[in-house]
Design an enzyme around this catalytic site. Structure first.
Site: not given
Ligand code: URA
Length: 208
Positions: A103, A107, A199, A202
């Site tokens: 992303r 923008t 995430d 991660d």
């Molecule tokens: N991407 C992720 O890894 N976790 C989220 O909660 C949103 C997007």
């Protein structure tokens, strides 16, 4: 809305474990792969079959085998990679493409940085994989990337979806069925799904 929540008890149980902050990288990966395999079972439920003649050690008989279009699996980098092996355990002959989208911080629009797909895109049915359907921006972009290259039959597999992401994908691509193990409450101000699992990239790769 074309969203199917797969509420199989094994998937729901494993999803709860995967959400837990105390679940470490190894276990997270294993659970995600198991869930992906169970979800693939549901996604492939309506694959067409045809009859063929098979000779068993006892006799000849008519048996069913898969027919129709071949499958392609396309993880969105990088978290989508965590679900690929589970899907391939059930459909080992599927070809695997990869899509990278980020992303743009200014923008806020998705920018494509990688796209490698099987050559015969128009001949395949595709499963796009992204465990977290948050804003839906990456998924919408990935679906468009497949469509402009000729794909006509696409399903989206995720693990956890936000209502915002479901709405975005359904609005832009009403023909694409979304399969998820849960639709959570909302997105927070940082774009994370709540309650979610943090995430996903991660947690899969141990990068936090
Ligand atoms: N991407 C992720 O890894 N976790 C989220 O909660 C949103 C997007």
């Amino acid at each position: 809305m074309q969203v199917k929540v797969i509420d199989h008890p094994l998937i729901q149980h494993k999803l709860s474990l995967i959400r837990d902050i105390n679940t470490g990288t190894k276990e997270f990966r294993e659970l995600l792969e198991e869930i992906a395999m169970l979800m693939a079972y549901e996604l492939t439920r309506n694959l067409p079959l045809e009859e063929t003649e098979i000779e068993t050690p006892l006799t000849k008989c008519k048996c069913k085998v898969l027919t129709g279009k071949k499958l392609g699996v396309v993880p969105i980098l990088r978290a989508g990679l965590g679900m690929v092996n589970g899907v391939l355990k059930l459909i080992p002959a599927a070809k695997v493409g990869h899509i990278g989208v980020y992303r743009d911080p200014e923008t806020l629009k998705p920018v494509e940085y990688y796209c490698k797909l099987p050559t015969d895109v128009a001949e395949r049915e595709f499963i796009i994989i992204d465990p977290m359907l948050a804003t839906g921006g990456s998924a919408v972009a990935a679906i468009e990337m497949l469509k402009v290259r000729g794909a006509r039959n696409i399903k989206l597999m995720c693990l956890v979806a936000a209502p915002e992401g479901v709405k975005a994908v359904s609005a832009r691509h009403p023909d694409v069925e979304i399969y998820t193990a849960a639709v959570d409450s909302h997105l927070n101000d940082h774009g994370y799904i709540v309650p979610g699992l943090g995430d996903a990239g991660d947690r899969i790769f141990g990068t936090k």
